[in-house]
Design a protein around this motif. Structure first.
Motif, short mmCIF file in Angstrom:
data_model
loop_
_atom_site.label_atom_id
_atom_site.label_comp_id
_atom_site.label_asym_id
_atom_site.label_seq_id
_atom_site.Cartn_x
_atom_site.Cartn_y
_atom_site.Cartn_z
N SER A 55 0.83 -1.21 0.00
CA SER A 55 0.00 0.00 0.00
C SER A 55 0.86 1.26 0.00
O SER A 55 0.62 2.20 -0.76
N ALA A 56 1.87 1.27 0.86
CA ALA A 56 2.73 2.45 0.94
C ALA A 56 3.48 2.66 -0.38
O ALA A 56 3.59 3.79 -0.87
N PHE A 88 2.49 1.73 -3.31
CA PHE A 88 1.54 2.17 -4.35
C PHE A 88 1.23 3.66 -4.21
O PHE A 88 1.22 4.41 -5.21
N VAL A 89 0.97 4.09 -2.99
CA VAL A 89 0.66 5.51 -2.78
C VAL A 89 1.87 6.37 -3.16
O VAL A 89 1.73 7.39 -3.85
N GLN A 111 2.18 6.66 -6.91
CA GLN A 111 1.22 7.58 -7.52
C GLN A 111 1.74 9.02 -7.46
O GLN A 111 1.70 9.75 -8.44
N HIS A 112 2.24 9.41 -6.30
CA HIS A 112 2.70 10.80 -6.14
C HIS A 112 4.01 11.01 -6.90
O HIS A 112 4.23 12.08 -7.48
N ARG A 146 3.25 11.56 -10.51
CA ARG A 146 2.75 12.90 -10.85
C ARG A 146 3.91 13.87 -11.08
O ARG A 146 3.83 14.77 -11.91
N ASP A 204 3.79 22.41 -12.42
CA ASP A 204 3.06 23.14 -11.38
C ASP A 204 3.95 23.06 -10.14
O ASP A 204 4.01 22.02 -9.46
N LYS A 264 3.92 24.26 -7.14
CA LYS A 264 3.31 23.95 -5.84
C LYS A 264 2.93 22.48 -5.75
O LYS A 264 3.17 21.82 -4.73
N ALA A 265 2.32 21.96 -6.82
CA ALA A 265 1.93 20.55 -6.82
C ALA A 265 3.18 19.66 -6.74
O ALA A 265 3.16 18.61 -6.08
N VAL A 271 4.20 19.53 -3.08
CA VAL A 271 3.29 18.71 -2.27
C VAL A 271 3.51 17.23 -2.56
O VAL A 271 3.60 16.40 -1.64
N ASN A 272 3.64 16.89 -3.83
CA ASN A 272 3.87 15.50 -4.18
C ASN A 272 5.23 15.03 -3.65
O ASN A 272 5.34 13.90 -3.14
N GLU A 318 6.82 16.18 -1.09
CA GLU A 318 6.66 16.10 0.37
C GLU A 318 6.09 14.73 0.76
O GLU A 318 6.59 14.07 1.67
N LEU A 319 5.06 14.32 0.04
CA LEU A 319 4.44 13.02 0.32
C LEU A 319 5.40 11.88 0.00
O LEU A 319 5.52 10.93 0.76
N MET A 359 8.01 11.58 2.73
CA MET A 359 7.43 11.03 3.97
C MET A 359 7.18 9.52 3.80
O MET A 359 7.55 8.71 4.65
#
Lengths: 151, 151
Positions: free
Chosen positions: A36-37, A39-40, A43-44, A47, A59, A61-62, A65-66, A68-69, A72
């Motif tokens: 799960s981790a 896969f998530v 995805q980011h 992007r 983008d 800003k995007a 954020v991506n 950052e995720l 983490m």
């Protein structure tokens, strides 16, 4: 910079707390957690890849954020490869994860470092920097997949 | 406090970037994404629950790290409930997610708020505060599951 400093704090706290984080009710949960981790994260990461390759408009800003995720979440999956999780089937995990554990550890530690660099690059608001860091991290992903993941 | 301030920055950036975050290659990826994010969040939330219920010893640092992850990940799953994802089967998602979307949105926004409160509570290094915030968030989880998730 304040954000990056804070991330470092989280990273340190995470490392210290990792035994407490490595607890799963059963090996199947550990496997589902790591899948799960990953896969998530993918995805980011994807992007950012879409921006890096021009498939999506840049983008800034995007991207941050991506990234950052990704930074983490890149720390998480490895707790799901603990003892007993090699017996859970079906997965694409090769036995080498457990027989060459030092090499595997080196690989995922490199990924965490590359993810931090990706975030740093994203924060420069410069697409060229993002491309370089994305490429480096993508190579790190691929390196481990080639060695440790079945087709 | 510095960490919480930074999280607020991330949260704001996240909200602004959410259209860019809501992109999935196909509805099945969106479903897998939301399920994955919810599972990872539940694992970390459960570790706080183990401390809150006395099943695990209270470890203030681990509580903060887990709450940090819960707060971050609590923002993610909802992008995976977009148009077309109601047709993907099998899932435990009830049709009410899409027919009562305002109520669903209210629920997941409440969850994000409760997760922020959980992190604030964890940072007080006080188990009683953690128990209260954990209970409130658990009730929010349950409320949505009762309305929007099949048995």
């Amino acid at each position: 910079m304040k954000l990056i400093a804070s991330l470092a704090v989280v990273g340190t706290a995470f490392a210290m707390a990792s035994p407490a984080l490595a607890q799963f009710a059963k090996p199947e949960d550990a496997v589902k957690y790591r899948q799960s981790a990953l896969f998530v994260m993918a995805q980011h990461f994807g992007r950012i890849g879409a921006m890096a390759s021009g498939r999506a408009p840049y983008d800034a800003k995007a991207a941050i954020v991506n990234a950052e995720l990704v930074a983490m979440i890149s720390k998480l999956p490895w707790a799901g490869f603990g003892p007993g999780t090699d017996k859970v089937t079906p997965t694409r995990a090769k036995p080498e994860i457990w027989t060459e554990s030092a090499k595997f550890k080196e690989g995922h530690e490199k990924l965490v470092t590359e993810a931090e660099k990706l975030l740093t690059a994203a924060k420069t608001n410069n697409l060229d920097n993002l491309k370089v860091a994305f490429g480096a991290m993508a190579n790190t992903c691929k390196g481990c997949h080639d060695s440790f993941r079945k087709e």
